[in-house]
Enzyme design. Structure first.
Site, PDB file in Angstrom:
ATOM      1  N   TYR A 126       0.838  -1.202   0.000  1.00 57.25           N
ATOM      2  CA  TYR A 126       0.000   0.000   0.000  1.00 57.25           C
ATOM      3  C   TYR A 126       0.871   1.249   0.000  1.00 57.25           C
ATOM      4  CZ  TYR A 126      -4.070  -2.918   1.047  1.00 57.25           C
ATOM      5  OH  TYR A 126      -5.071  -3.838   1.001  1.00 57.25           O
ATOM      6  N   CYS A 127       0.395   2.261  -0.728  1.00 54.93           N
ATOM      7  CA  CYS A 127       1.206   3.466  -0.901  1.00 54.93           C
ATOM      8  C   CYS A 127       1.047   4.413   0.276  1.00 54.93           C
ATOM      9  CB  CYS A 127       0.814   4.165  -2.185  1.00 54.93           C
ATOM     10  SG  CYS A 127       0.975   3.086  -3.593  1.00 54.93           S
ATOM     11  N   THR A 128       1.270   3.919   1.485  1.00 52.33           N
ATOM     12  CA  THR A 128       1.194   4.804   2.643  1.00 52.33           C
ATOM     13  C   THR A 128       2.484   4.677   3.435  1.00 52.33           C
ATOM     14  OG1 THR A 128       0.314   3.126   4.139  1.00 52.33           O
ATOM     15  CG2 THR A 128      -1.295   4.357   2.851  1.00 52.33           C
ATOM     16  N   HIS A 177      -6.168  -0.394  -3.923  1.00 52.33           N
ATOM     17  CA  HIS A 177      -5.275  -0.278  -5.090  1.00 52.33           C
ATOM     18  C   HIS A 177      -5.662  -1.281  -6.185  1.00 52.33           C
ATOM     19  CE1 HIS A 177      -3.030   1.424  -1.796  1.00 52.33           C
ATOM     20  NE2 HIS A 177      -1.930   1.659  -2.486  1.00 52.33           N
TER      21      HIS A 177
END
Ligand SMILES: *Cc1c(COP(=O)(O)O)cnc(C)c1O
Length: 515
Positions: free
Chosen positions: A463-465, A505
Site C-alpha cells: 500500500y502506498c502509505t 489499489h
C-alpha cells in the site's frame, strides 16, 4: 505471473491446484497431532532451529512450526513454485490439523462426560474446505453473515455426510430482515442479541404467513459487570433484560427459545479456566430462570475464544511483554528502551500469543467434575463455537522479497510482494517471528558462504502509505536478506489471512491453496 482469479477459492477447483506431486502429497499425510500436546511446549526439541536462524525479532518470539509447515519451509523449490504459479503472497492451507483439533476437544468432553456440540465459527477463515472438513467430523457451524449462511447451507445440502442435529447457528452481529428470514426458512437457530432483533423476527414471521413457519432462537447473555468487571461487551443482554424478553415470548407459539448463548473476548488473565467456569455458572442460572418461565431450553452455548499457543517459549513472551507494554508507573511511557517497533508504535491491543494451555487442555480444566455435574443434572447440551482453536496449525502465508533498501535511520526496509491487509486482524500486531528462506538450495549455500553482514529492519508492503509496515516489530537478519528470498509467516489460517483482506489499489486477493 499467470492471471489468478479474484475470488479466493482456488482451493475449490482441482485443476487450479498446484501441479506438483510427490512431496506435497506426502505432506498431506504429515504426522498428526501437529504440535506438542503438553501444556508447556518449551521442553519440546526445536526442529526449526536451522530455519529460524535467518530471521528473528530483535526481541525474539519463536513461533511453533508444525511438521507440515516445516517440511514446506525446508523445500525452497516448492515455495518458489507456489509463488510462481499463484503469485505472491499465497496462503497455503491444510485441513488435517483441523480434524485433530476437533477430535482433541471431543475426547476431552467425552472423558468429562459432558455432551458437547462443536460449531466451527466460519468467520475465522472464508474457505469452504473447512466447512467440508467440519461436515466429515459431524460438527456444526456458526455463521455471522448472509453469505456465510448461504454457502454453509449449500455445503450441507451437497454433502453425503449426515449433518449433526441443529448444524447451524447464526450469531451475526447485525441481522437484516433478509438474514432472519433465511434462518427461519432453513430452521437455523438465531442467536438474538437485543430487543430490536426480536422485533424484526416477529415482523418477519408475520410477513411469512399467519401460523407457519416457526422460529427457533437462543438469547445472547451479557454477564453481570459487578461479578465480572473487566469484561465490557457490546453484545447480548443482561440477565434481567434477557429474562423479561423471554417472558414476553411465553404466549408466542411461533418462537421457541431453545438455548442460552454467550461469547466473550478474553483478555490475558481471563483465559484462566476458573474464569470461564464462573461465566458458565452464571449462564446456568439464566438457563434455570428461562426454563422457569416454561421455555424448553435444551442447550447452553459457551461461544469461542479458546486459547491457542503460537509460541515456543514462555520466557521470550514475558521478556517481550516487559518491553512492549507501557507501564502504569511510568505514566504510560514505555517501560524500557524500545528498539521494538517501527516508529515506536505502541502495541496496546494484542492477543496473548503465548498460552500455557492448548484449547483441549484448557477445556479439560474448565469442565471440572462439579461443573460437569451441574450441566448434566440439568440435562443440558453444551455447545461451543471455536474458530481460532479449530484452525490452529492449518495455514501459513508465504511471500517474496522484492527489494531491500535503507531508510533514513539506516534501518533496512524489506519490501514484500504483499500488503498489510493480507496478514492482519483488528489487533495491533501478529506476534510471531517469520522464517526466511532462499529461493533455491544453491543460493542458500551461497548465503552461508558469503556470510552477508547482519541486518536489522522492517517488513514493508504494497500500500502506498508511509505506515504500510507488514509487522510492527523490528527483525534481525544475521546473514542478511535479499531480493528473491521468501518470507514464511506461520499459523495464519485463523483470522490472520482473511479477516482484514482488502482489494485497495485494486490489488488481487491472495490465493488459497490446500495441500
Ligand atoms: C468470533 C466468534 C467466535 C469464534 O471466536 P474464536 O476466538 O475464533 O474462537 C465464536 N462465537 C462468536 C459469537 C463470535 O463472534
Amino acid at each position: 505471473m499467470p492471471e489468478s482469479p479474484i475470488e479466493c477459492f482456488v482451493c475449490e477447483t482441482p485443476d487450479a491446484r498446484l501441479p506438483l506431486t510427490g512431496n506435497l502429497d506426502r505432506m498431506n499425510h504429515s504426522p498428526l497431532p501437529c504440535r506438542p500436546k503438553s501444556s508447556v511446549p518449551d521442553s519440546a526439541p526445536d526442529h526449526a532451529i536451522e530455519l529460524r536462524s535467518r530471521c528473528r525479532g530483535v526481541v525474539p518470539l519463536d513461533a511453533i512450526w508444525s511438521p507440515w509447515m516445516m517440511q514446506l519451509a525446508a523445500e525452497a523449490d516448492q515455495v518458489k513454485q507456489l509463488i510462481e504459479f499463484h503469485g505472491s503472497p499465497v496462503n497455503v492451507l491444510s485441513t488435517d490439523p483441523m480434524r485433530s483439533n476437533i477430535n482433541d476437544l471431543q475426547k476431552v468432553a467425552e472423558r468429562a462426560n459432558v455432551p458437547l456440540q462443536i460449531h466451527f465459527a466460519r468467520k475465522a477463515n472464508k474457505c469452504a474446505e473447512f466447512v467440508r472438513t467440519g461436515l466429515l467430523e459431524s460438527i456444526g457451524f456458526d455463521v455471522a453473515s448472509e453469505s456465510e449462511l448461504e454457502e454453509t447451507l449449500d455445503e450441507l445440502h451437497g454433502s453425503p455426510q449426515h449433518p449433526s442435529k441443529d448444524p447451524i447457528l447464526c450469531t451475526a452481529a447485525v441481522k437484516p430482515a433478509s438474514l432472519i428470514r433465511s434462518c427461519v426458512l432453513n430452521d437455523v437457530v438465531l442467536v438474538i442479541d437485543n430487543k430490536d432483533e426480536l422485533a424484526t423476527l416477529r415482523e418477519t414471521l408475520a410477513g411469512l404467513g399467519p401460523t407457519e413457519p416457526k422460529a427457533r432462537i437462543a438469547f445472547r447473555l451479557q454477564h453481570c459487570p459487578t461479578k465480572f468487571p473487566g469484561l465490557p461487551s457490546r453484545f447480548g443482554m443482561p440477565a434481567d433484560e434477557l429474562t423479561l424478553l423471554a417472558k414476553s415470548l411465553c404466549d408466542e407459539s411461533r418462537i421457541q427459545v431453545v438455548g442460552i448463548h454467550f461469547h466473550v473476548h478474553r483478555s490475558h488473565e481471563q483465559f484462566a479456566p476458573s474464569f470461564t467456569k464462573a461465566l458458565i455458572e452464571e449462564a446456568l442460572h439464566v438457563v434455570d430462570r428461562v426454563r422457569g418461565l416454561g421455555h424448553t431450553v435444551a442447550w447452553l452455548d459457551i461461544g469461542g475464544g479458546f486459547p491457542v499457543n503460537y509460541l515456543r517459549d514462555q520466557m521470550q513472551w514475558q521478556r517481550f511483554l516487559t518491553k512492549a507494554l507501557a507501564s502504569v508507573e511510568t505514566n504510560g511511557r514505555f517501560a524500557s528502551d524500545r528498539k521494538l517497533t517501527w516508529n515506536q508504535r505502541p502495541l496496546a491491543d494484542i492477543d496473548p500469543a503465548w498460552q500455557p494451555l492448548s484449547a483441549a487442555n484448557w477445556i479439560r480444566e474448565v469442565l471440572t467434575p462439579s461443573l460437569a455435574n451441574e450441566i448434566n443434572r440439568r440435562e443440558l447440551i453444551l455447545k461451543c463455537e471455536p474458530g481460532r482453536a479449530l484452525l490452529d496449525c492449518c495455514g501459513l502465508t508465504i511471500a517474496e522479497v522484492l527489494f531491500v533498501k535503507r531508510d533514513q535511520n539506516r534501518n533496512h526496509l524489506i519490501g514484500l510482494m504483499m500488503n498489510s491487509s493480507q496478514c492482519r486482524t483488528t489487533r495491533d500486531d501478529f506476534l510471531v517471528d517469520p522464517i526466511v528462506i532462499s529461493a533455491s538450495k544453491a543460493s542458500a549455500e551461497q548465503t552461508k558462504k558469503t556470510d552477508h553482514a547482519e541486518m536489522e529492519g522492517y517488513f514493508v508492503g504494497g500500500y502506498c502509505t508511509e505506515s504500510e509496515y507488514l509487522m510492527q516489530r523490528k527483525f534481525r537478519f544475521p546473514n542478511g536478506i535479499s531480493r528473491g528470498d521468501f518470507v514464511l509467516i506461520p499459523n495464519t489460517a485463523a483470522y490472520q489471512m482473511h479477516f482484514a483482506e482488502s482489494r485497495a489499489h485494486q490489488m488481487l486477493l491472495a490465493e488459497n491453496v490446500f495441500i
